[in-house]
Write a protein that holds these residues in place. Structure first.
Motif, mmCIF file in Angstrom:
data_model
loop_
_atom_site.group_PDB
_atom_site.id
_atom_site.type_symbol
_atom_site.label_atom_id
_atom_site.label_comp_id
_atom_site.label_asym_id
_atom_site.label_seq_id
_atom_site.Cartn_x
_atom_site.Cartn_y
_atom_site.Cartn_z
ATOM 1 N N GLY A 199 -18.035 -3.328 11.012
ATOM 2 C CA GLY A 199 -17.138 -2.409 10.309
ATOM 3 C C GLY A 199 -17.940 -1.344 9.604
ATOM 4 N N VAL A 200 -17.518 -0.990 8.427
ATOM 5 C CA VAL A 200 -18.132 0.095 7.683
ATOM 6 C C VAL A 200 -19.544 -0.305 7.265
ATOM 7 C CG1 VAL A 200 -17.953 1.523 5.618
ATOM 8 C CG2 VAL A 200 -15.898 0.833 6.827
ATOM 9 N N ARG A 201 -20.477 0.515 7.585
ATOM 10 C CA ARG A 201 -21.849 0.306 7.162
ATOM 11 C C ARG A 201 -22.093 1.214 5.957
ATOM 12 N NH1 ARG A 201 -22.417 -4.115 9.609
ATOM 13 N NH2 ARG A 201 -22.851 -4.100 11.806
ATOM 14 N N ASP A 208 -7.816 5.606 -0.968
ATOM 15 C CA ASP A 208 -9.117 5.557 -0.318
ATOM 16 C C ASP A 208 -9.339 4.152 0.237
ATOM 17 O OD1 ASP A 208 -12.376 5.186 -0.861
ATOM 18 O OD2 ASP A 208 -11.754 7.148 -0.111
ATOM 19 N N TYR A 209 -10.197 4.027 1.248
ATOM 20 C CA TYR A 209 -10.432 2.711 1.839
ATOM 21 C C TYR A 209 -11.110 1.753 0.865
ATOM 22 C CZ TYR A 209 -15.375 3.750 2.605
ATOM 23 O OH TYR A 209 -16.693 4.036 2.433
ATOM 24 N N TYR A 235 -10.710 -1.518 -7.262
ATOM 25 C CA TYR A 235 -11.722 -1.121 -6.303
ATOM 26 C C TYR A 235 -12.234 -2.322 -5.533
ATOM 27 C CZ TYR A 235 -11.639 3.569 -8.032
ATOM 28 O OH TYR A 235 -11.216 4.830 -8.348
ATOM 29 N N GLN A 236 -12.716 -2.054 -4.349
ATOM 30 C CA GLN A 236 -13.185 -3.069 -3.417
ATOM 31 C C GLN A 236 -14.142 -4.042 -4.099
ATOM 32 O OE1 GLN A 236 -15.438 -1.207 -0.309
ATOM 33 N NE2 GLN A 236 -14.993 -2.805 1.151
ATOM 34 N N ARG A 237 -15.072 -3.525 -4.894
ATOM 35 C CA ARG A 237 -16.086 -4.376 -5.508
ATOM 36 C C ARG A 237 -15.490 -5.333 -6.539
ATOM 37 N NH1 ARG A 237 -16.647 0.770 -7.620
ATOM 38 N NH2 ARG A 237 -16.242 0.879 -9.848
ATOM 39 N N ARG A 281 0.838 -1.212 0.000
ATOM 40 C CA ARG A 281 0.000 0.000 0.000
ATOM 41 C C ARG A 281 0.872 1.260 0.000
ATOM 42 N NH1 ARG A 281 -5.337 -0.204 0.241
ATOM 43 N NH2 ARG A 281 -5.632 1.893 1.022
ATOM 44 N N LEU A 282 1.944 1.227 0.790
ATOM 45 C CA LEU A 282 2.854 2.373 0.851
ATOM 46 C C LEU A 282 3.461 2.656 -0.521
ATOM 47 C CD1 LEU A 282 4.447 4.499 2.444
ATOM 48 C CD2 LEU A 282 6.117 2.716 2.968
#
Length: 183
Positions: free
Chosen positions: A129-131, A74-75, A98-100, A62-63
């Motif tokens: 976690g994230v909702r 972004d998360y 992306y996450q998806r 990630r770094l």
């Protein structure tokens, strides 16, 4: 300990991470924005190699991608290892997805039984976690008409059943759009 002058960073790779150490040195200095300890340890943090920068532990892959992009990720952005080797953090092996889309890379070609699908579904329902909330639909015309009538942000927020900050950000979005179309 406060460090005033940056010395050459040397890495102690305790986990066998495959990485271009020169790029990693540049990334560490870019991220820290101030001098850091000269000896840095690359260690396993969870399932991925990481380094400590100040009091923060950050995964190497990630770094490096943040440094390459010149911004924090972004998360919802994942760094995918193309060869699926979590210890291979070379640029050519990393890509931002992306996450998806990320899970589809790992599940491509796999066939899940109905029982397995049900277990995944149950795990997702229990997960904390994230909702993700649905974005409220606030018609721009109605919002601008209310502002034009002189209604306060709080009264508009009550009308739509949202927080005042939501109305404020939508108004700012509308101003940005109007400025872009006029400019």
């Amino acid at each position: 300990m406060t460090i005033k002058n940056q010395k050459t960073i040397e890495f102690v790779n305790t986990c066998g991470c495959l990485v271009d150490e020169e790029k990693l040195k540049e990334a560490v200095l870019w991220y820290a924005k101030k001098p850091v300890m000269a000896k840095k340890k690359i260690f396993m943090h969870g399932k991925y190699p990481a380094v400590a920068i100040g009091k923060e532990k950050i995964h190497v892959h990630r770094l490096l991608m943040m440094y390459k992009e010149g911004r924090k990720l972004d998360y919802t952005e994942y760094v995918h290892h193309i060869d699926e080797n979590k210890k291979n953090a070379n640029y050519e092996n990393l890509q931002i997805v992306y996450q998806r889309d990320h899970q589809s890379f790992h599940n491509k070609g796999k066939v899940f039984t109905e029982q397995h699908r049900e277990r995944i579904s149950m795990a997702n329902r229990r997960r904390r976690g994230v909702r993700h909330r649905k974005r409220r639909v606030i018609p721009n015309e109605e919002l601008l008409a209310m502002v034009g009538k002189g209604m306060s942000i709080n009264s508009i927020a009550k009308h739509f059943g949202v927080d005042w900050s939501t109305i404020k950000s939508r108004l700012n979005d509308n101003l940005d759009i109007q400025e872009a179309s006029n400019g």
